[in-house]
Scaffold this motif. Structure first.
Motif, PDB file in Angstrom:
ATOM      1  N   CYS A  13      -4.782   0.085  -0.589  1.00  0.00           N
ATOM      2  CA  CYS A  13      -4.711  -1.269  -0.024  1.00  0.00           C
ATOM      3  C   CYS A  13      -4.958  -2.301  -1.118  1.00  0.00           C
ATOM      4  O   CYS A  13      -5.890  -2.152  -1.911  1.00  0.00           O
ATOM      5  CB  CYS A  13      -5.762  -1.403   1.071  1.00  0.00           C
ATOM      6  SG  CYS A  13      -5.892  -3.096   1.696  1.00  0.00           S
ATOM      7  N   VAL A  14      -4.109  -3.325  -1.157  1.00  0.00           N
ATOM      8  CA  VAL A  14      -4.339  -4.412  -2.112  1.00  0.00           C
ATOM      9  C   VAL A  14      -4.596  -5.724  -1.356  1.00  0.00           C
ATOM     10  O   VAL A  14      -4.368  -6.799  -1.888  1.00  0.00           O
ATOM     11  CB  VAL A  14      -3.161  -4.557  -3.105  1.00  0.00           C
ATOM     12  CG1 VAL A  14      -3.127  -3.382  -4.066  1.00  0.00           C
ATOM     13  CG2 VAL A  14      -1.831  -4.690  -2.374  1.00  0.00           C
ATOM     14  N   CYS A  61       0.820  -1.222   0.000  1.00  0.00           N
ATOM     15  CA  CYS A  61       0.000   0.000   0.000  1.00  0.00           C
ATOM     16  C   CYS A  61       0.851   1.269   0.000  1.00  0.00           C
ATOM     17  O   CYS A  61       0.460   2.279  -0.586  1.00  0.00           O
ATOM     18  CB  CYS A  61      -0.953   0.000   1.193  1.00  0.00           C
ATOM     19  SG  CYS A  61      -0.153  -0.329   2.771  1.00  0.00           S
ATOM     20  N   CYS A 116      -3.056  -7.233   1.100  1.00  0.00           N
ATOM     21  CA  CYS A 116      -1.829  -8.030   0.958  1.00  0.00           C
ATOM     22  C   CYS A 116      -1.681  -9.091   2.057  1.00  0.00           C
ATOM     23  O   CYS A 116      -2.423  -9.090   3.044  1.00  0.00           O
ATOM     24  CB  CYS A 116      -0.613  -7.104   1.004  1.00  0.00           C
ATOM     25  SG  CYS A 116      -0.197  -6.560   2.675  1.00  0.00           S
ATOM     26  N   CYS A 127      -2.405  -5.574   9.075  1.00  0.00           N
ATOM     27  CA  CYS A 127      -3.821  -5.969   8.930  1.00  0.00           C
ATOM     28  C   CYS A 127      -4.004  -7.468   9.124  1.00  0.00           C
ATOM     29  O   CYS A 127      -4.589  -8.144   8.274  1.00  0.00           O
ATOM     30  CB  CYS A 127      -4.328  -5.535   7.563  1.00  0.00           C
ATOM     31  SG  CYS A 127      -4.044  -3.793   7.238  1.00  0.00           S
ATOM     32  N   SER A 179       2.601  -6.522   7.082  1.00  0.00           N
ATOM     33  CA  SER A 179       1.231  -5.992   7.101  1.00  0.00           C
ATOM     34  C   SER A 179       0.797  -5.696   8.539  1.00  0.00           C
ATOM     35  O   SER A 179       1.176  -6.412   9.472  1.00  0.00           O
ATOM     36  CB  SER A 179       0.289  -7.037   6.491  1.00  0.00           C
ATOM     37  OG  SER A 179      -1.058  -6.699   6.786  1.00  0.00           O
TER      38      SER A 179
HETATM   39  S1  SF4 Z   1      -3.727  -5.261   3.912  1.00  0.00           S
HETATM   40 FE1  SF4 Z   1      -2.953  -3.576   5.200  1.00  0.00          FE
HETATM   41  S2  SF4 Z   1      -0.740  -3.670   4.976  1.00  0.00           S
HETATM   42 FE2  SF4 Z   1      -1.613  -4.851   3.269  1.00  0.00          FE
HETATM   43  S3  SF4 Z   1      -1.838  -3.419   1.553  1.00  0.00           S
HETATM   44 FE3  SF4 Z   1      -3.757  -3.355   2.699  1.00  0.00          FE
HETATM   45  S4  SF4 Z   1      -3.509  -1.644   4.154  1.00  0.00           S
HETATM   46 FE4  SF4 Z   1      -1.482  -2.215   3.435  1.00  0.00          FE
END
Ligand code: SF4
Length: 204
Positions: free
Chosen positions: A168-169, A162, A171, A178, A176
């Motif tokens: 946000c992809v 990101c 991930c 998340c 991360s």
């Molecule tokens: S899941 Fe979280 S760390 Fe991963 S790309 Fe999305 S915002 Fe960023």
């Protein structure tokens, strides 16, 4: 009061949250003082809102026993303080998003903040400005990822996708932040979780 704020308050109350709405930070402080007279030990979940508003300093100055994480030197000591925070009297945090349908949305890495939200502290107080309100849970998750988590990744200079892609992809990168998404649809025990909403634009 905006219609979406009014709707949010009504739906949170329907879901057994205790809810307060204030126009100013001074009024928020008065409410916090009431809690600090009832509850002794306190801890915080990481929150830019609490730092930007200086409410964190206010709570530290006016509260009882502070279960502190920041001053712990090693990783193990930090984790121990997070474990101790699970047994504090009152836990202060914000929320990554608040759905106007009456739910809280939060994303964590280690999970200490959402663990305290779910179980442990006698009382949890969510302090959030009205910019955190979203239409529904899906848009709340979207906000939590594309605003809150993304900006935190940038703030911590992480190597997550990101930060490079500016979005946000979803991930699975080891860095991360998340790892865990928690939707709090209702407060149990009833009114264990209070939500203090106030006008403004703070935090992520
Ligand atoms: S899941 Fe979280 S760390 Fe991963 S790309 Fe999305 S915002 Fe960023």
């Amino acid at each position: 009061m905006d219609r979406i704020v009014e709707k949010t308050i009504i739906n949170l109350q329907k879901h057994y949250f205790e809810v307060y709405y204030y126009k100013t930070l001074e009024e928020v402080k008065e409410k916090i003082k009431e809690y600090l007279q009832i509850y002794q030990s306190f801890a915080f979940g990481g929150s830019t809102t609490l730092v930007q508003t200086k409410l964190k300093d206010f709570i530290i100055e006016n509260g009882g026993k502070y279960i502190e994480r920041e001053s712990q030197k090693g990783e193990l000591e930090k984790i121990e303080s997070e474990r101790a925070a699970l047994l504090c009297d009152i836990y202060f945090m914000s929320s990554n998003a608040i759905a106007s349908t009456g739910a809280l949305i939060n994303i964590d890495k280690r999970g200490n903040r959402v663990a305290s939200l779910i179980f442990g502290p006698k009382k949890v107080v969510i302090i959030a400005s009205t910019n955190k309100i979203t239409k529904d849970i899906d848009s709340g998750i979207e906000r939590a990822k594309n605003i809150a988590a993304y900006l935190n990744c940038k703030r911590f200079n992480l190597q997550t996708p990101c930060v490079y892609l500016n979005k946000c992809v979803d991930c699975e990168h080891p860095d991360s932040i998340c790892y865990t998404t928690v939707i709090t649809k209702m407060s149990f025990p009833h009114k264990r979780i209070s939500v203090i909403l106030f006008d403004g634009n703070y935090g992520f």
